[in-house]
Design a protein around this motif. Structure first.
Motif, PDB file in Angstrom:
ATOM      1  N   ILE A 106       0.797  -1.229   0.000  1.00 58.39           N
ATOM      2  CA  ILE A 106       0.000   0.000   0.000  1.00 58.39           C
ATOM      3  C   ILE A 106       0.832   1.283   0.000  1.00 58.39           C
ATOM      4  N   HIS A 107       2.038   1.241   0.595  1.00 56.36           N
ATOM      5  CA  HIS A 107       2.810   2.494   0.659  1.00 56.36           C
ATOM      6  C   HIS A 107       3.337   2.918  -0.709  1.00 56.36           C
ATOM      7  N   GLU A 108       3.190   2.059  -1.722  1.00 58.27           N
ATOM      8  CA  GLU A 108       3.555   2.512  -3.064  1.00 58.27           C
ATOM      9  C   GLU A 108       2.521   3.488  -3.613  1.00 58.27           C
ATOM     10  N   TYR A 109       1.357   3.508  -3.005  1.00 56.81           N
ATOM     11  CA  TYR A 109       0.306   4.404  -3.490  1.00 56.81           C
ATOM     12  C   TYR A 109       0.003   5.560  -2.547  1.00 56.81           C
ATOM     13  N   ILE A 110       0.142   5.322  -1.254  1.00 56.02           N
ATOM     14  CA  ILE A 110      -0.245   6.364  -0.291  1.00 56.02           C
ATOM     15  C   ILE A 110       0.784   6.406   0.848  1.00 56.02           C
ATOM     16  N   PRO A 111       0.937   7.538   1.524  1.00 57.02           N
ATOM     17  CA  PRO A 111       1.841   7.575   2.667  1.00 57.02           C
ATOM     18  C   PRO A 111       1.285   6.736   3.827  1.00 57.02           C
ATOM     19  N   VAL A 112       2.155   5.997   4.491  1.00 62.34           N
ATOM     20  CA  VAL A 112       1.761   5.154   5.624  1.00 62.34           C
ATOM     21  C   VAL A 112       2.469   5.665   6.870  1.00 62.34           C
ATOM     22  N   ASP A 113       1.769   5.718   7.995  1.00 65.73           N
ATOM     23  CA  ASP A 113       2.371   6.250   9.222  1.00 65.73           C
ATOM     24  C   ASP A 113       3.053   5.180  10.059  1.00 65.73           C
ATOM     25  N   VAL A 114       2.441   4.006  10.135  1.00 68.36           N
ATOM     26  CA  VAL A 114       2.992   2.955  10.997  1.00 68.36           C
ATOM     27  C   VAL A 114       2.985   1.628  10.239  1.00 68.36           C
ATOM     28  N   PHE A 115       4.090   0.887  10.305  1.00 66.11           N
ATOM     29  CA  PHE A 115       4.162  -0.430   9.677  1.00 66.11           C
ATOM     30  C   PHE A 115       4.210  -1.506  10.758  1.00 66.11           C
ATOM     31  N   ILE A 116       3.332  -2.506  10.640  1.00 61.12           N
ATOM     32  CA  ILE A 116       3.381  -3.636  11.579  1.00 61.12           C
ATOM     33  C   ILE A 116       3.527  -4.914  10.747  1.00 61.12           C
ATOM     34  N   PRO A 117       4.759  -5.406  10.564  1.00 55.65           N
ATOM     35  CA  PRO A 117       4.936  -6.615   9.762  1.00 55.65           C
ATOM     36  C   PRO A 117       4.483  -7.860  10.515  1.00 55.65           C
ATOM     37  N   GLY A 118       4.537  -9.009   9.825  1.00 51.99           N
ATOM     38  CA  GLY A 118       4.123 -10.280  10.433  1.00 51.99           C
ATOM     39  C   GLY A 118       3.037 -10.900   9.586  1.00 51.99           C
ATOM     40  N   CYS A 119       2.962 -12.223   9.610  1.00 52.42           N
ATOM     41  CA  CYS A 119       1.964 -12.914   8.792  1.00 52.42           C
ATOM     42  C   CYS A 119       1.258 -13.963   9.631  1.00 52.42           C
ATOM     43  N   PRO A 120       0.283 -13.516  10.425  1.00 58.97           N
ATOM     44  CA  PRO A 120      -0.038 -12.128  10.735  1.00 58.97           C
ATOM     45  C   PRO A 120       0.823 -11.626  11.892  1.00 58.97           C
ATOM     46  N   PRO A 121       0.836 -10.291  12.149  1.00 60.58           N
ATOM     47  CA  PRO A 121       1.430  -9.806  13.390  1.00 60.58           C
ATOM     48  C   PRO A 121       0.654 -10.424  14.553  1.00 60.58           C
ATOM     49  N   CYS A 122       1.345 -10.840  15.611  1.00 52.40           N
ATOM     50  CA  CYS A 122       0.622 -11.472  16.722  1.00 52.40           C
ATOM     51  C   CYS A 122      -0.256 -10.427  17.429  1.00 52.40           C
ATOM     52  N   ALA A 123      -1.240 -10.926  18.152  1.00 51.63           N
ATOM     53  CA  ALA A 123      -2.185 -10.040  18.836  1.00 51.63           C
ATOM     54  C   ALA A 123      -1.463  -9.087  19.782  1.00 51.63           C
TER      55      ALA A 123
END
Ligand code: SF4
Lengths: 177, 475
Positions: free
Chosen positions: A134-151
């Motif tokens: 998504i950041h290729e199209y719009i500015p992003v403020d916070v990134f939370i990686p993980g598949c999925p990020p844990c709770a």
């Protein structure tokens, strides 16, 4: 105290990041005291509201509608969070980028179908040539990686955002976690 | 110009979809269609990749039922290895699969459908969600959260993480079960059973509030399909296919999953990314069948565990042959939760459950493999072909939700015809059209994936194209 207005959405993903959000379990009940979920698949409102404090976006941008939606969310949100590897890197959905869209569709609807072999195109939206983060199209403020990020990582990030801080989640999650 | 109502997106379901309702000059419903608007292309994108990656990649089809994909995919890979996997690995895969059944069914009942069932189909839009349930019925909401967590924690304790565990592999699983984990699960069984029985009581109490919904929510004759074991009981891991008709008579039985293509064909719909499978011998439309909890309870001779069997008897008394109203998917789902918990307890008490022999190792010995499991939403089929190096050359996936596509479409039409009055559109009418879809608990990122995030705007046009009425669901 006025509640913070939270929106969530899934683009091209598997809903696993939303499930991880629900994996906050009992903490959800506490959170519900501070946050109002104003938009997303878990609630019934159909349009993107005007004033959103935090938007959590799961999934990559794969179609023109994904793009339209993520742009709208960006325009209406104070803080936009790229939630999970699909949003951050486009992850598994990007595996289709090795093939032209036409081939991918032909495989699903012509080779692997028995009746009416044709590519559907009425009412439904078209795919973009590539699935992108998504950041290729719009500015992003916070990134939370993980598949999925844990709770735990999601909760940590939301708690920081509620206090007006920028969360640093790198000790709790990473790409592929 | 036809008058069309758009419900877009359908909410409180997994994945992206919209519904269009077409009205005639008098404002009566002419037709209604369920469109799945996203496509993901897994069948193509795995081409050229090693088959050993498949369980982990295919699990990313769905974050709600990743375990079903892990299992069906690993079973297809077991065939490619041509191995018989260790007994303990089968037991552990079964526990994992049932844990997921419990958590996924709990999610549908408590998080997604309870807002309709407890707050009401006509409740205010901004409250009609799981957070609204937390406010109005905090105790019940907490029980729902607990039950979903019960399933998710079993998955975490067995597989290392709650969503997308990498533990199920071709040939078995990659680590045995620790005894302290087994004991921790067993300790929670009584509470899990109590919560489920309370939910069943609740369902039976509120059923009287929904007479029209019960009568019209995809309530029609169709075939039903699913796996049964060799005693014709509920089966979610192995077994053979059984098809029955609306009267409850067996149409096909003891069908080996390997022969699926002789019984199931798929049709493409021009206005949906979701294909429509049908029972091949009867053709498209006539061959419409349903899968999932309602179907499974309709096809079996009994569940096979004591508490679930008591409830099952009550369930079966709702129909002369098969139970036909899809509203009772909710009932069937709760009974399956009960079955799942009882069965997990039974499996964890098996003498071999803690054995360290959990994985068979081999190279490519077959160039084709079919793996089948019962996912929470119905029968899941993974079919792979590989070359001599084990690289994928072809894949076909038939996903649980797809089987229900024809029935969901007909159900949407039935509900729209009964409830929607084009001259006087109320939000609650449209919510019922969505609620019939929720009863099926579709999982659409599984089946494809959707887009289309327009606000719900209902516009009514006259024969000349003039705007007659307009309603927006947005607050
Ligand atoms: S990051 Fe992983 S869990 Fe999240 S949507 Fe993508 S595949 Fe699913």
């Amino acid at each position: 105290m006025t509640k913070l207005r939270l929106a969530t959405t899934w683009l091209d993903g598997c809903s696993g990041c939303h499930m991880s959000f629900l994996d906050m379990d009992e903490l959800l009940v506490d959170l519900a005291g501070q946050i109002e979920v104003v938009y997303g698949p878990l609630v019934d409102r159909k349009d993107v509201p005007e004033e959103i404090d935090i938007a959590l976006v799961e999934g990559a941008v794969s179609s023109e509608h994904d793009l339209e939606l993520v742009r709208k969310l960006r325009a209406n949100s104070r803080i936009l969070v790229s939630l999970g590897d699909c949003a951050v890197t486009s992850n598994v959905p990007a595996m289709r980028n090795h093939f032209p869209v036409k081939q991918v569709l032909e495989c699903g609807y012509q080779q692997n179908a028995d009746r009416n072999q044709s590519i559907p195109s009425d009412v439904i939206p078209a795919l973009l040539p590539q699935t992108r983060p998504i950041h290729e199209y719009i500015p992003v403020d916070v990134f939370i990686p993980g598949c999925p990020p844990c709770a735990k990582a999601i909760h940590f990030a939301l708690a920081a955002l509620l206090k007006g801080e920028t969360p640093d989640v790198h000790e709790l999650t990473r790409f592929g976690a | 110009m036809p008058k069309t109502i758009h419900i877009d997106p359908v909410t409180r379901i997994e994945g992206h979809a919209k519904i269009t309702i077409h009205l005639d000059d008098k404002g009566r419903v002419n037709d209604a269609r369920f469109h799945v608007t996203q496509f993901r292309g897994f069948e193509k994108m795995v081409e050229g990749r090693p088959f050993t990656e498949m369980p982990s990649v295919m699990a990313r089809i769905c974050g709600i039922c990743p375990v079903s994909h892990l299992i069906a995919s690993s079973k297809a890979c077991d065939r490619i290895l041509a191995v018989q996997i260790p007994t303990t690995a089968i037991l552990l895969r079964r526990v994992l699969n049932l844990a997921q059944l419990v958590q996924s069914h709990a999610l549908n009942f408590f998080h997604l459908s309870a807002p309709d069932l407890l707050l009401g189909m006509d409740a205010p839009v901004d409250e009609r969600n799981v957070f609204g349930v937390m406010q109005k019925h905090p105790e019940l909401a907490k029980k729902g959260i607990w039950l979903r967590k019960f399933g998710q924690e079993i998955i975490e304790w067995l597989g290392g993480k709650r969503i997308h565990p990498a533990w199920v592999v071709p040939g078995g699983v990659n680590a045995p079960l620790a005894s302290d984990k087994r004991d921790a699960i067993l300790k929670r069984i009584p509470e899990a059973i109590q919560i489920t029985r309370d939910a069943l009581d609740l369902y039976k109490r509120i059923l009287d509030d929904f007479p029209e919904e019960t009568r019209t929510f995809a309530n029609f004759p169709s075939l039903f399909m699913g796996l049964v074991n060799d005693k014709n009981e509920l089966e979610h891991y192995s077994g053979t296919f059984r098809f029955i008709d609306a009267a409850g008579h067996i149409v096909a039985d003891r069908v080996s999953p390997r022969d699926y293509a002789r019984y199931i064909a798929e049709s493409v719909e021009p206005d949906s990314y979701l294909k429509s499978p049908y029972y091949k011998p009867m053709g498209y439309e006539n061959g419409m069948y349903r899968v999932g909890p309602l179907a499974r309870l309709n096809i079996v001779d009994r569940c096979g565990t004591p508490l679930a069997d008591e409830e099952w008897a009550e369930f079966r008394s709702l129909g002369r042959g098969a139970v036909l109203s899809s509203f009772h998917y909710h009932f069937a789902r709760l009974i399956e939760i009960l079955f799942g918990i009882e069965m997990i307890e039974r499996l964890l008490n098996e003498p071999d459950i803690l054995s360290k022999d959990v994985r068979a190792v081999a190279r490519v010995n077959n160039h084709e493999g079919i793996g089948v499991s019962e996912a929470p939403r119905g029968t899941l089929i993974h079919h792979y072909k590989v070359d001599e190096h084990g690289l994928m050359t072809w894949a076909n996936l038939i996903i649980a939700t797809g089987h229900n596509n024809l029935a969901m479409n007909r159900g949407v039409l039935q509900v729209a015809k009964h409830f929607v009055d084009g001259k006087n559109i109320q939000e609650g009418m449209l919510n019922r059209v969505e609620a019939v879809v929720r009863a099926f608990d579709p999982c659409l990122s599984c089946s494809t994936h959707a887009v289309g995030q327009m606000p719900l705007r209902v516009e009514l046009y006259g024969a000349e194209g003039e705007l007659l009425d307009r309603k927006e669901r947005a607050s």
